[in-house]
Design an enzyme around this catalytic site. Sequence first.
Site, mmCIF file in Angstrom:
data_model
loop_
_atom_site.group_PDB
_atom_site.id
_atom_site.type_symbol
_atom_site.label_atom_id
_atom_site.label_comp_id
_atom_site.label_asym_id
_atom_site.label_seq_id
_atom_site.Cartn_x
_atom_site.Cartn_y
_atom_site.Cartn_z
ATOM 1 C CB CYS A 86 12.888 67.877 -13.943
ATOM 2 S SG CYS A 86 13.797 68.937 -15.088
ATOM 3 C CB CYS A 325 16.284 55.562 -15.083
ATOM 4 S SG CYS A 325 17.956 56.231 -14.883
ATOM 5 C CB SER A 372 24.485 59.340 -3.199
ATOM 6 O OG SER A 372 25.652 59.875 -3.773
ATOM 7 C CG ASP A 434 31.771 58.459 -4.926
ATOM 8 O OD1 ASP A 434 30.624 58.726 -4.510
ATOM 9 O OD2 ASP A 434 32.479 59.289 -5.534
ATOM 10 C CG ASP A 435 27.169 58.081 -6.061
ATOM 11 O OD1 ASP A 435 28.115 58.410 -6.796
ATOM 12 O OD2 ASP A 435 26.392 58.915 -5.557
ATOM 13 C CB CYS A 471 21.326 58.904 -21.223
ATOM 14 S SG CYS A 471 19.558 58.645 -20.972
ATOM 15 C CB CYS A 529 16.888 52.005 -18.719
ATOM 16 S SG CYS A 529 17.924 52.765 -19.992
ATOM 17 C CB CYS A 532 24.277 55.259 -18.837
ATOM 18 S SG CYS A 532 23.685 54.608 -17.258
#
Length: 547
Positions: A86, A325, A372, A434-435, A471, A529, A532
Site C-alpha cells: 500500500c 523491510c 526491477s 531477476d530480483d 511474513c 528485517c 522472509c
Amino acid sequence: MQEYKTSHNVLLSFFYQHIFRTSMEGPAGPTPCNLSRSVTDRLSTDDTHIDSCQSSCQCDKTQGEVKIRSKRYGRGAVESGLTHECGVFGAIGTGEWPTQVDVAQVICLGLVALQHRGQESAGIVTSEGKSARTFNSHKGMGLINNIFNDEAMRKLKGNLGIGHTRYSTSAASEEVNCQPFVVHTAHGALAVAHNGELVNCSSLREDGFGPRINNLMRLAPLSYSLVIMLKDKIYAVRDPYGNRPLCLGKILPLGSSFLMNGTAKNGIEERAEGWVVSSESCGFLSIGARYVREVLPGEIVEMSRRGIRTVAVVERPAEKQQAFCIFEYVYFARADSIFEGQMVYSARLQCGRMLARESPVDADIVSSVPESGTAAAHGYARQSGIPFMEVLCKNRYVGRTFIQPSTRLRQLGVAKKFGALSENVRGKRIVLIDDSIVRGNTIGPIIKLLRDAGAAEVHIRIASPPLKYPCYMGINIPTREELIANKMDSFKLAEHVGADSLEYLSVEGLVSAVHYNMKTPSDGLGGHCTACLTGDYPGGLPDDVDW
C-alpha cells in the site's frame, strides 16, 4: 509474505474504542454496507459510523467490539506471489488558509508516484480545516488516473488531506475496503490510511490524542506506517522498528533555487509553502517538493499550518535493532526513492556487484528481467566486465504477473508481458538477472522464450536470497509449502525451470550490499528485517499467528 489481514478493522476498532472511547460498529469481515465510492461524498458526523451508510445498510448498529476472527478469515486462498503493498500520502498547506497549494492535486500526483505500491483501489480525503464534522472524500477501484477525474478533483477542496493506494491480496477487493477510512464520532471526524499490519493490538487508557497514539505504538510495535488526519492537522506515524517506510518533504515556492538548480540560494533554506508525507520520496520532485528526511522509527510527527514538529518518539526494546523491510530495496520500492540516505537504485546496483563476486559465470552478455532486475544486472555487468544488453521487450500495458489468479494465467501473463529481442539473443550465452523467485512459475516461461529466440545458454542469477518464510507484517508471501526455495535447491530448480545454472545472492551479500552506501543512524542501531529469508522475526511470532 502473508495476505492482507483484516488489519483495517483492527485499526479502526482501536481508534473507535481507545482514541475516542467509543465502539466500532459493523461486522468483522468486509462490511456489507452499500457505500457508493464511485462518487464524491460530503461526509458528516451525524451518525457514528465509517463513511456514510445508505438507508439500506445491513450493518449491525449495536454498540460492541469488532470480533476479529482467524487472520485467514474472509481472505480466500493464498494465490498471489509477492505483494505488499500500500502507499500512503499526506499534504498540508502552511501559513494563511485558504492555501495557495492545490492540496488535492498534490496528493493525486503523489499517489500516481506510489502507483507501483497499489493498483487496485485508491482514495483521497481532504479537510478545509474549518469544521471537525465534515471532510471531502473520493474513493474508487482501479488506477489513480481513472478514479480522479476533473469533477472529482474539483470537489476535493481543502487545505490538508491524505491519500492511499492499495493492493488487495485477498478476495475482498471491493469498494468498501478503499482507504482512507473516515471515522465519525461525537468528537469529530478522523481519517486514517495505513500501510502494514497492527500486530497484537491491545487496550489503551491514556488521555489526549498524542499519548494514545504513543501508547498504541508501545503495545503494538509492529508493523505500520500511518497518516491520520483531524480537522486541521495530520499525524504521521511510523512503527518503532521502522519496518515500513515513511518520509517527509517540503513544498517549495515556484521558481525556488532548489527546484531550478538543485541547490539552496546562498545556502539559505527557503520557506515551505506546505509539507508532504509519503511512503516513498519518488514523487517529491514532480510536485515541487524537496526530500527532507525519513520519519524516524517510533516517531509521531504533527503536521499543521505552522509546520512540522515531533510529538514523541516511541523507543524499541533496548536490545532490539531497527528492522526496516529489506525487500523494499530488493523489489517493492521505486528505484529513485531514498531510504536510509541512499537511493534504492544504488543498493540494487550494489546487489548486482555482490552477486557477480559470489556467482560468476562465463557468458557473452548480461541482461535482466525488466524492470526491477535491471539495476542489479548493470551492477553484475560492471563487476564482471561482461557487457549489458537488453534481451526482453516489456509490454507496459500488462499488469504485474503476481496478481494473476492461477498458475496457468500467471504463465500466460508472462507470454503477454514479454517479447524476446531475437537479434540480441541468438547464439548468445546469457546471464539473466531477476530480483527474486517466489513460486518459480514465471522464470521458466521466460527461459523458454529466450531459447526459442536462439539463446545458446541461459544462466539465472537472483539478486536476493531464497524466500523461505512467510511474513505476518503486511506483505503477502505464500505459505512455506508454496515457496519454491523450500522444495528445491538451486541445482534442482535450475533443472526444473530449464536454466543452465541458477544461483541466489546470499543473505550476507544482500545485507552487505544494502549497507554499502547506507548512512548509519545516529543511534548506531541500523538494521533490516530479513525474516522472509532467515525466519528471524524482529518482534518474534505473535501468539495468534495461524501459519
